[in-house]
Design a protein around this motif. Structure first.
Motif, PDB file in Angstrom:
ATOM      1  N   UNK A 235     -18.416  25.486   4.541  1.00 32.14           N
ATOM      2  CA  UNK A 235     -18.657  24.707   5.611  1.00 32.14           C
ATOM      3  C   UNK A 235     -20.275  23.892   5.644  1.00 32.14           C
ATOM      4  N   UNK A 236     -21.092  24.764   5.266  1.00 27.20           N
ATOM      5  CA  UNK A 236     -22.445  24.196   5.323  1.00 27.20           C
ATOM      6  C   UNK A 236     -22.648  23.202   4.288  1.00 27.20           C
TER       7      UNK A 236
ATOM      8  N   UNK B  90     -20.196  21.134   3.119  1.00 25.25           N
ATOM      9  CA  UNK B  90     -19.607  19.949   3.346  1.00 25.25           C
ATOM     10  C   UNK B  90     -20.459  19.205   4.448  1.00 25.25           C
ATOM     11  N   UNK B  91     -21.041  20.042   5.165  1.00 22.89           N
ATOM     12  CA  UNK B  91     -21.861  19.237   6.203  1.00 22.89           C
ATOM     13  C   UNK B  91     -23.265  18.717   6.109  1.00 22.89           C
TER      14      UNK B  91
ATOM     15  N   UNK C 181     -25.535  20.587   5.106  1.00 31.57           N
ATOM     16  CA  UNK C 181     -26.687  21.426   5.444  1.00 31.57           C
ATOM     17  C   UNK C 181     -27.409  22.440   4.632  1.00 31.57           C
ATOM     18  N   UNK C 182     -26.980  22.202   3.337  1.00 31.39           N
ATOM     19  CA  UNK C 182     -27.658  23.200   2.321  1.00 31.39           C
ATOM     20  C   UNK C 182     -26.714  24.499   2.084  1.00 31.39           C
TER      21      UNK C 182
ATOM     22  N   UNK D 293     -25.720  25.811  -0.704  1.00 26.10           N
ATOM     23  CA  UNK D 293     -26.435  26.818  -1.588  1.00 26.10           C
ATOM     24  C   UNK D 293     -27.269  27.599  -1.290  1.00 26.10           C
ATOM     25  N   UNK D 294     -28.114  27.313  -0.281  1.00 25.56           N
ATOM     26  CA  UNK D 294     -29.040  28.226   0.433  1.00 25.56           C
ATOM     27  C   UNK D 294     -28.535  29.616   0.690  1.00 25.56           C
ATOM     28  N   UNK D 295     -27.250  29.412   1.408  1.00 25.78           N
ATOM     29  CA  UNK D 295     -26.489  30.716   1.840  1.00 25.78           C
ATOM     30  C   UNK D 295     -25.996  31.404   0.543  1.00 25.78           C
ATOM     31  N   UNK D 296     -25.453  30.923  -0.185  1.00 24.56           N
ATOM     32  CA  UNK D 296     -24.841  31.667  -1.356  1.00 24.56           C
ATOM     33  C   UNK D 296     -26.093  32.500  -2.230  1.00 24.56           C
TER      34      UNK D 296
ATOM     35  N   UNK E  49     -37.863  23.345   3.371  1.00 26.35           N
ATOM     36  CA  UNK E  49     -36.636  22.786   3.834  1.00 26.35           C
ATOM     37  C   UNK E  49     -36.200  23.180   5.229  1.00 26.35           C
TER      38      UNK E  49
END
Lengths: 126, 134
Positions: free
Chosen positions: A15-16, A18-19, A21-22, A24-27, A109
């Protein structure tokens, strides 16, 4: 292996990502903080994760005529050189330093996102 | 850690102001630095830079993916060469990641993500501090 956690993380990242919003940061944060991966491994996983997702979005966006290839191609050529150089650096670098550098990048960021005065989405403006 | 950080920062702030003429090249290089060094964050730097270069937001988002995809493949190859690419560990995230991407693009059409952006940026700062302290 907790499958439902993996699914949640993957779903949120998608979700992030494709929006814009980054995602990669979540993962990467999940992999390093919770799974205890090393920074470079987490980054490698994120790179691989991104490829199919980017392909899917790119096909859709190209079909909608949203990709400006004229701008993209020179950026890709120049970006390829620096990506190669800096991924060699990332592989050779001390992991502790790399993870600290990533943390600083994350904070910067985050601050940038938080205070971006425009606060617009791709959609608000059009 | 000062050196790579400075390079990234200079890449973004300093070069951007100076070489308007070679704007696309500089955008590409900056995105490449983030992509190679951090394995992420390419889109985050590409979108605002493309917008600054006069591209409309929707196109900037789409074009940023066109840039980051080939760069991720290149960085991935070097990570592989360094023995730091775990393909199998990435695979388990992909199916639901794709589903999330589909949902995300619907969100992007339907709702303003201002609040989401705020919450997410706060989380990023907290996570950053936590990793830094580790």
């Amino acid at each position: 292996m907790d499958w439902y956690i993996i699914c949640t993380v993957a779903f949120l990242t998608g979700i992030f990502a494709s929006m814009g919003l980054g995602g990669g940061m979540v993962l990467i944060v999940y992999l390093t903080v919770i799974e205890g991966s090393s920074q470079i491994t987490a980054q490698g996983i994120n790179l691989m994760f991104f490829v199919p997702i980017a392909m899917m979005s790119l096909i859709l966006h190209t079909r909608n005529g949203l990709v400006e290839w004229k701008e993209a191609v020179p950026a890709i050529i120049w970006g390829a050189a620096s990506a190669a150089l800096f991924s060699i650096l990332a592989n050779k670098m001390d992991q502790d330093i790399l993870s600290k550098a990533f943390a600083v990048f994350l904070i910067i960021a985050g601050i940038k996102e938080l205070f971006s005065s425009k606060g617009k989405t791709a959609d608000d403006k059009q | 850690m000062v050196l790579p950080l400075c390079l990234v920062l200079y890449g973004v702030i300093f070069l951007r102001g100076f070489f308007k003429k070679h704007f696309t090249a500089i955008t590409g290089m900056t995105v490449g630095i983030c992509n190679g060094l951090f394995g992420s964050g390419g889109g985050m730097t590409a979108v605002p830079m493309l917008e600054k270069g006069g591209m409309e937001p929707k196109k900037a988002h789409a074009t940023s993916i066109a840039i980051t995809l080939p760069l991720s493949v290149i960085s991935g190859m070097f990570y592989f060469g360094g023995g730091n690419l775990r393909l199998i560990e990435a695979i388990k995230f992909i199916p639901l990641g794709l589903a999330g991407a589909a949902v995300g693009s619907i969100f992007m059409k339907k709702l303003s993500n201002k609040l989401l952006k705020r919450v997410f940026s706060a989380l990023m700062i907290i996570a950053g501090i936590r990793i830094f302290m580790k």
